[in-house]
Design an enzyme around this catalytic site. Sequence first.
Site, mmCIF file in Angstrom:
data_model
loop_
_atom_site.group_PDB
_atom_site.id
_atom_site.type_symbol
_atom_site.label_atom_id
_atom_site.label_comp_id
_atom_site.label_asym_id
_atom_site.label_seq_id
_atom_site.Cartn_x
_atom_site.Cartn_y
_atom_site.Cartn_z
ATOM 1 N N ARG A 153 1.142 -1.470 0.371
ATOM 2 C CA ARG A 153 0.002 0.267 0.403
ATOM 3 C C ARG A 153 1.097 1.690 0.145
ATOM 4 O O ARG A 153 1.368 0.952 0.220
ATOM 5 C CB ARG A 153 -0.765 0.160 1.403
ATOM 6 C CG ARG A 153 -1.762 -1.057 1.466
ATOM 7 C CD ARG A 153 -3.025 -0.836 0.215
ATOM 8 N NE ARG A 153 -4.196 0.387 0.803
ATOM 9 C CZ ARG A 153 -5.295 0.853 1.464
ATOM 10 N NH1 ARG A 153 -5.624 -0.240 2.255
ATOM 11 N NH2 ARG A 153 -5.359 2.011 1.637
ATOM 12 N N GLY A 211 0.171 6.131 9.446
ATOM 13 C CA GLY A 211 0.545 4.800 10.263
ATOM 14 C C GLY A 211 2.294 5.100 10.415
ATOM 15 O O GLY A 211 2.807 5.428 10.146
ATOM 16 N N HIS A 260 7.509 -7.395 8.195
ATOM 17 C CA HIS A 260 6.812 -6.698 9.350
ATOM 18 C C HIS A 260 6.257 -8.013 10.230
ATOM 19 O O HIS A 260 5.753 -6.996 11.368
ATOM 20 C CB HIS A 260 5.904 -5.849 9.238
ATOM 21 C CG HIS A 260 6.810 -4.411 8.219
ATOM 22 N ND1 HIS A 260 7.603 -3.785 8.894
ATOM 23 C CD2 HIS A 260 7.418 -4.252 7.308
ATOM 24 C CE1 HIS A 260 8.184 -2.310 8.123
ATOM 25 N NE2 HIS A 260 7.621 -3.033 7.262
ATOM 26 N N ARG A 286 -11.217 -6.193 7.555
ATOM 27 C CA ARG A 286 -11.780 -6.808 6.657
ATOM 28 C C ARG A 286 -12.835 -8.064 7.228
ATOM 29 O O ARG A 286 -13.022 -9.156 7.069
ATOM 30 C CB ARG A 286 -10.530 -8.197 6.295
ATOM 31 C CG ARG A 286 -9.240 -7.970 6.210
ATOM 32 C CD ARG A 286 -8.162 -8.984 5.799
ATOM 33 N NE ARG A 286 -8.163 -9.830 5.161
ATOM 34 C CZ ARG A 286 -8.512 -11.486 5.324
ATOM 35 N NH1 ARG A 286 -7.009 -11.536 5.476
ATOM 36 N NH2 ARG A 286 -8.374 -11.994 4.280
ATOM 37 N N ASP A 291 2.384 -11.389 17.102
ATOM 38 C CA ASP A 291 2.682 -10.808 16.549
ATOM 39 C C ASP A 291 4.597 -9.940 16.030
ATOM 40 O O ASP A 291 4.892 -10.196 17.666
ATOM 41 C CB ASP A 291 2.198 -9.189 17.559
ATOM 42 C CG ASP A 291 1.222 -7.754 16.621
ATOM 43 O OD1 ASP A 291 1.053 -8.053 15.396
ATOM 44 O OD2 ASP A 291 0.620 -7.441 17.316
ATOM 45 N N LEU A 332 3.475 -1.830 18.012
ATOM 46 C CA LEU A 332 3.581 -1.144 18.217
ATOM 47 C C LEU A 332 2.480 -0.268 19.341
ATOM 48 O O LEU A 332 3.189 1.093 19.554
ATOM 49 C CB LEU A 332 3.714 -0.029 17.078
ATOM 50 C CG LEU A 332 4.545 -0.146 15.644
ATOM 51 C CD1 LEU A 332 4.770 0.323 14.404
ATOM 52 C CD2 LEU A 332 6.431 -0.384 16.513
#
Length: 730
Positions: free
Chosen positions: A10, A29, A165, A311, A372, A376
Amino acid sequence: MSKTIIVSNRLPVKISKTDKEYTLSLSEGGLATGLGSIYKKGNNKWIGWPGVEVTEEKDRHTITHQLADSSLIPVFLDQEEINQYYEGFSNDVLWPIFHYYTSTYAVYKQSNWDYYNTVNQKFRDAILAIAEPGDIIWIHDYQLLLLPQLVRKELPDISIGFFQHIPFPSNEMFRLIPWRYELLEGMLGADLIGFHTFDDVRHFLGAATRILPVSSSANVITYGDRSVVIESFPMGIDEKKYSSLPLEKGVIEQISLIKESFKSTKLILSIDRLDYSKGILQRLQAFEQLLQMYPEYCEKVTMYMIVVPSRDTVPQYAHLRDEIDKRVGNINALYRNMDWTPIHYYYRSFPIETLSALYSSADVCLVSPMRDGMNLVSKEYVASRINDDGVLILSEMAGASKELIDALIVNPNNTKEVCDAIITAVNMPLSEQKRRMQQMRQLVAKFNITHWVKIFMDRLKEVKQMQRSMQTRHVSFATEQSIINRYHKTKKRIIFLDYDGTLVNFRSNIADASPDKELYTIIERLSEDPANTLVLISGRKHENLGEWFGDKNVYLIAEHGSWFKQQNTSWHKISGLSDSWKNDIYPVLETYVDRTPGSFIEEKTYSLVWHYRNAQGGLGELRANELMNNLKYLASDKGLQLLPGDKVLEVKNMEINKGKAALLLVEKNNYDFIIAFGDDYTDEDVFKALPDSALTIKVGGNVSAAKFYLRNPAEVRKLLLSFSEAVPVH
């Protein structure tokens, strides 16, 4: 002027369509913030999907034009590509497998894989349209695992970094994916592969070395003739932004409202995106357990839970949302009274100012994902605690737990442990809160997002320099020509050749590595020249070498220098050596053969070799290290040397040394051309023993005392053939 090209699924923009036009707003972000320091500079670019389907050509043109002002380049995807590449392969195969959810969530469809390939190629074409020599390409995340290799094929020398990530699963998990081979090869197109944690690095190395025919040394994988470095770079946040927000007027007002609303209870904050990997249901279960088992905490604690929509058109996610609704409803129905509601639940996203106010007000932040990459939220909470108070409860399954060790670390599957951690947190004395929070705040401040970007980019430059220094040592065309010219200008030459791994490839059965027709041709041509003394110097048994080359015009040195055979004479061995030590060493090796299926012992006159080429990957190396430690003291007592080689460990008399053997021959005559080829530990003795004027060539480009390296036996043969074929260039 070289540029940096960032590539991610993205773009860092939100695009919304009104009646007539598209409007763009830059996203907030963490990644967008961190990489803003790169893509907004000079002529750097960011390539990615704009996040919406744009079908009209004129609209595509308009958006491309608008994005260009922000150094952004769109890759347009149609609905079918979005469905199959993004929703299909990325989120129905990679996401569940990488987060350890297999049976219920992973769906393997060939068409999804085909689209994943196609879209990765679309991204490649977008890069090739703007990339130039000297550029740096930084590719991000699991949606683009094939992209590094696709770009590498077209631009072999360009710098490519890749960062993932999300977690990387263990080898056992990863190999469930039918296309695991292609995915690993795709990633290995990068020069530097980054993950958040060292665990992910270990998992990747394990998967690559077990699934692909590659070898690794520490955290470097040798793939073809390239060294790829795999490293952990824990990602940070924009710490300054989060620590300055609580001082803004609007945020201060919201903080006082929140504190007023929850003044009589301790506030526990929970913020997640809707996803099964986040452990939301288990967290609710732990909170319910607290109210059930410790009723004295009713009306004393409140959970403020935000779930950001994600989603929710996908059935599994819609089901999860319904389950959360139900669980929250049940808890509130059971425990709520006129003055107190146990859980304040919001299924929506909030502006950053409201999140900052919540971070600043909450007594406890509960972050308990099942798995994860980093997480953050935990770091954002820490950065927001400008008074050094508050308690962070953090899942050990989040990458952040490896850094934020002063948090209360919990196993998210253990609801009792999470429940106890909440009790510890709400009762923690202020002095201990401050001690823990100050340590975490220092860490979050130092290892912020700009630090993360800088260390990744610096490391990528180092890796590229390391590769280039290896390239300069590789026998390139120009180097080869100068070696050939030197060969033809000299009158008295000695050529040292190791055998296994140098003239022939390794075989799983050592008896299969006999010379082929081409090798005999090379040996004959070189030994026909009266100016040449050809020496085969090998760890092989003298019987082997005698059988293969006994009738040739070649000087043979076997078993690392314990046996010699001059042309047209019989074998003789070094005198004064004992092999009585074997009685003590052999039984030790035998126990390792018993414990390591696929390994065996080879006995030579003055050495014993433990072979583990056919043992299970990883197990052989483990046992070899164990064996070296076991034999270390015994060997030095008996004057023995331990030689680790390629899937072998050899124990031999200290006096025997390929270097000594080579030097004896060199000193006999006044040679004006000395060259030596070898591939392993034992050949280093030869490289070190020969005079400075000698040409020394390591086969397989690892660290070596040799001046040059060739990649494999095929390249060695090519060079040797060119000695006898080429006409000198004057």
